[in-house]
Motif scaffolding. Structure first.
Motif, PDB file in Angstrom:
ATOM      1  N   LEU A  77       0.868  -1.176   0.000  1.00 48.20           N
ATOM      2  CA  LEU A  77       0.000   0.000   0.000  1.00 48.20           C
ATOM      3  C   LEU A  77       0.906   1.228   0.000  1.00 48.20           C
ATOM      4  N   SER A  78       0.774   2.052  -1.036  1.00 44.37           N
ATOM      5  CA  SER A  78       1.582   3.261  -1.157  1.00 44.37           C
ATOM      6  C   SER A  78       0.683   4.482  -1.147  1.00 44.37           C
ATOM      7  N   PHE A  79       1.176   5.556  -0.546  1.00 43.84           N
ATOM      8  CA  PHE A  79       0.422   6.807  -0.453  1.00 43.84           C
ATOM      9  C   PHE A  79       1.073   7.820  -1.368  1.00 43.84           C
ATOM     10  N   ARG A  90      -3.847   9.902  -2.670  1.00 44.63           N
ATOM     11  CA  ARG A  90      -4.481   8.648  -3.062  1.00 44.63           C
ATOM     12  C   ARG A  90      -3.627   7.504  -2.551  1.00 44.63           C
ATOM     13  N   ALA A  91      -4.255   6.358  -2.399  1.00 44.99           N
ATOM     14  CA  ALA A  91      -3.540   5.141  -2.008  1.00 44.99           C
ATOM     15  C   ALA A  91      -3.487   4.231  -3.226  1.00 44.99           C
ATOM     16  N   ARG A 121      -7.285   6.674   7.202  1.00 46.24           N
ATOM     17  CA  ARG A 121      -6.515   7.272   8.301  1.00 46.24           C
ATOM     18  C   ARG A 121      -5.452   8.228   7.798  1.00 46.24           C
ATOM     19  N   ARG A 122      -4.929   7.987   6.610  1.00 49.12           N
ATOM     20  CA  ARG A 122      -3.903   8.859   6.024  1.00 49.12           C
ATOM     21  C   ARG A 122      -4.524  10.027   5.247  1.00 49.12           C
ATOM     22  N   GLY A 123      -5.857  10.106   5.214  1.00 48.41           N
ATOM     23  CA  GLY A 123      -6.522  11.216   4.546  1.00 48.41           C
ATOM     24  C   GLY A 123      -6.634  11.081   3.043  1.00 48.41           C
ATOM     25  N   VAL A 127      -8.676   5.189  -3.492  1.00 45.20           N
ATOM     26  CA  VAL A 127      -7.765   4.042  -3.517  1.00 45.20           C
ATOM     27  C   VAL A 127      -7.814   3.489  -4.933  1.00 45.20           C
ATOM     28  N   GLN A 128      -6.638   3.228  -5.490  1.00 48.05           N
ATOM     29  CA  GLN A 128      -6.574   2.712  -6.858  1.00 48.05           C
ATOM     30  C   GLN A 128      -5.652   1.499  -6.900  1.00 48.05           C
ATOM     31  N   LEU A 129      -5.838   0.716  -7.945  1.00 52.32           N
ATOM     32  CA  LEU A 129      -4.963  -0.430  -8.173  1.00 52.32           C
ATOM     33  C   LEU A 129      -4.948  -0.728  -9.658  1.00 52.32           C
TER      34      LEU A 129
END
Length: 161
Positions: A77-79, A90-91, A121-123, A127-129
């Motif tokens: 998981l990258s921010f 975005r994540a 939690r990181r705001g 979320v994408q993949l």
């Protein structure tokens, strides 16, 4: 652990990946037809360098899913900050794997829930993949858990000298 015993094992526990997990992660990456050819060509030192860089950056969370003592799942998981959407974060979910004999047991949904919670939690606003276009079963899973196919992705391979 034998595959038969894993089928009746305890629930999966998620934790941060560690350097000593690397061998198990490589086995998961190569655990299908796509990964077998793509992952076998790279040396262990390349993976070591990549894992070190990922682990050293607070914007990357590599995780593993364990059942009893065996690693059976992983994801990264990258921010990412972005200039669009008013500078929204975005994540990005990458490197998603569940051991082949254990797919379809809900562990992908568990990891997705973990990733969504961390992203909130990181705001992060979204979320994408990405997923190889040939992975139709994976696409059905992603749609079933709330992802939409909204974009076409493009990649190019670079020769490294």
């Amino acid at each position: 652990m034998a595959k038969a015993s894993l089928m009746n094992a305890s629930p999966m526990k998620i934790r941060a990946a560690r350097r000593d997990d690397l061998r198990a992660l490589l086995a998961l990456y190569a655990d299908d037809g796509f990964g077998r050819t793509r992952e076998a060509a790279t040396s262990g030192a390349d993976y070591e360098r990549a894992f070190h860089a990922i682990a050293a950056d607070a914007n990357h969370l590599p995780i593993v899913g364990k059942v009893d003592v065996e690693i059976v799942a992983t994801l990264l998981l990258s921010f990412l900050p972005g200039p669009s959407r008013s500078g929204a974060w975005r994540a990005q979910i990458e490197g998603k794997r569940v051991s082949a004999p254990l797919r379809g047991r809900g562990w992908g949904k568990q990891r997705r829930g973990w990733a969504i919670t961390k992203a909130r939690r990181r705001g992060c606003e979204l979320v994408q993949l990405t997923s190889d276009r040939r992975r139709s079963a994976a696409h059905r899973f992603y749609e079933d858990v709330g992802f939409e196919a909204t974009h076409h992705g493009f990649k190019t391979t670079l020769d490294i000298q």
